[in-house]
Scaffold this active site. Sequence first.
Site, PDB file in Angstrom:
ATOM      1  N   SER A 131       0.824  -1.202   0.000  1.00 41.29           N
ATOM      2  CA  SER A 131       0.000   0.000   0.000  1.00 41.29           C
ATOM      3  C   SER A 131       0.861   1.255   0.000  1.00 41.29           C
ATOM      4  O   SER A 131       1.938   1.288   0.589  1.00 41.29           O
ATOM      5  CB  SER A 131      -0.914   0.031   1.235  1.00 41.29           C
ATOM      6  N   LYS A 186      -4.475  -6.678   3.891  1.00 42.42           N
ATOM      7  CA  LYS A 186      -4.483  -5.609   2.887  1.00 42.42           C
ATOM      8  C   LYS A 186      -5.916  -5.284   2.458  1.00 42.42           C
ATOM      9  O   LYS A 186      -6.274  -4.124   2.243  1.00 42.42           O
ATOM     10  CB  LYS A 186      -3.646  -6.024   1.662  1.00 42.42           C
ATOM     11  N   HIS A 189      -7.390  -3.214   5.139  1.00 43.08           N
ATOM     12  CA  HIS A 189      -6.807  -1.874   4.979  1.00 43.08           C
ATOM     13  C   HIS A 189      -7.592  -1.086   3.940  1.00 43.08           C
ATOM     14  O   HIS A 189      -7.977   0.074   4.158  1.00 43.08           O
ATOM     15  CB  HIS A 189      -5.341  -1.994   4.557  1.00 43.08           C
ATOM     16  N   ASN A 190      -7.864  -1.707   2.795  1.00 37.36           N
ATOM     17  CA  ASN A 190      -8.581  -1.003   1.732  1.00 37.36           C
ATOM     18  C   ASN A 190     -10.027  -0.725   2.115  1.00 37.36           C
ATOM     19  O   ASN A 190     -10.587   0.302   1.736  1.00 37.36           O
ATOM     20  CB  ASN A 190      -8.527  -1.819   0.441  1.00 37.36           C
ATOM     21  N   GLU A 193      -9.925   2.209   4.193  1.00 34.31           N
ATOM     22  CA  GLU A 193      -9.660   3.325   3.283  1.00 34.31           C
ATOM     23  C   GLU A 193     -10.950   3.815   2.640  1.00 34.31           C
ATOM     24  O   GLU A 193     -11.202   5.029   2.556  1.00 34.31           O
ATOM     25  CB  GLU A 193      -8.676   2.849   2.217  1.00 34.31           C
TER      26      GLU A 193
END
Length: 487
Positions: A131, A186, A189-190, A193
């Site tokens: 990222s 991940k 995480h997105n 986001e």
Amino acid sequence: MSKKADIGLIGLAVMGQNLVLNMNDHGYSVAVFNRTVTKVDDFLADAAKGRETIYGAQSLESFVGMLKRPRKVMLMVKAGSVVDSFIEMIAPLLEPGDIIIDGGNSHYDDSTRRSRELEKRGLLFIGTGVSGGEEGARTGPSIMPGGNSKAWAHVKPIFQDIAAKVDDGSPCCDWVGEEGAGHFVKMVHNGIEYGDMQLISEAYQLMHEGLNMDYDELHDVFNSWNEGELDSYLIEITSSIMAFRDEDGSPLVEHILDKAGQKGTGKWTGISSLELSVPVTMIAEAVFARMLSSMKDERVRASKVLTAEGINRKVKEDRSSVIEAIRQALLASKIVSYAQGYMLMREAASAYGWDLNYGGIALMWRGGCIIRSAFLDKIKAAFDHNPDLENLLVDSYFASVLSNCQASWRRVIQLAVQLGIPVPSLSSALMFFDGYRSERLPSNLIQAQRDYFGAHTYERTDRPSGEFFHTNWTGTGGNVSSGTYEA
């Protein structure tokens, strides 16, 4: 003497090129290959010009021949079937103990499958989230590796050297867990986001339309917010966006169509939350908001027919007071977003047998990545203090912040309703907070309804948990009940 590279990378789009340059900057020799081989020559003649320890290959065979053992091959190609195609082409050229690394945005199920399949062939697999975008890849990304743990020692120095560093020098990279754990983290995480971006956009609309603030004022507000508790990459770039002007001097963001795109990782987060029965409501609402934005033509037609009655667009309250309330509502909602993400990771760890280091994950997100923010230090501290913390919301620090922000949070939602401005994620976060803090919810009625029409049974408050009962509500249904199970 033949050229021998420390690592090889396949896929010379911008992210791949920048990672190669980053590795080379840190003293690693790198072999490169691209399916369109002219890109190899173009890269060596342009961005990598003069770098004697970046070696270009014109075939996979020559590429593999350039690598030191155990060979380390990193794929930076489009997720999905393209990754599988390259694995099938490269695997027969490798030897037992060699390592294949997928650095794209792959689904964690694919990474689990690839890890298992390659282990049977004697090869080690790493599925790693990367990222930070193009800039992060070049100067220091957040890296979230998972897969076959036997591979970690071989790639750890490279990954931790090229990763972003926080103030104390710690790298934003550490081993996440087995099989698909790296890509799962991940994905979360997105998802966070997506939530952050939607929350910031809702705050922007409240101030721009609700308070009639111009873009210079918005720039100043976001800039000031970036100096405090909301200090983060996304707030920082939002401040810059507010100040950016088009060729005619007008704010560029005003000319951008209100139709948000997405690549799927936010949707994956929502799907995973349903599969694992975790109420990641705020992140899901952010994904739905993007979907609604994509219905631009339909929304324009609906705006001619559907009007909001009783809307008062004049805010009578002191502007500075409302801005501070919006800041607090944004902060509280961000905490809920991260808490939901951690809830999902916790359940995934239990379901898939992963040993996730939750404080370590916060450390990996403190620099380089899109959701890097100041209060990730607080998340790490919370898990350092209590590794078995049930939920971030009940940590003393975060519980205190939510308590202090609560009145402003409710005030902002009320104001948005009065103004007719949609705030799906801000309000969803508050509704989750209210639901999570409720000792009793109206689900007793739902269970009664289910038992009434489907004989699905229920538990009683005055009997031990695990005992199930059925009532013949109409007097004609009999005493037969359906089985109890979790879908």
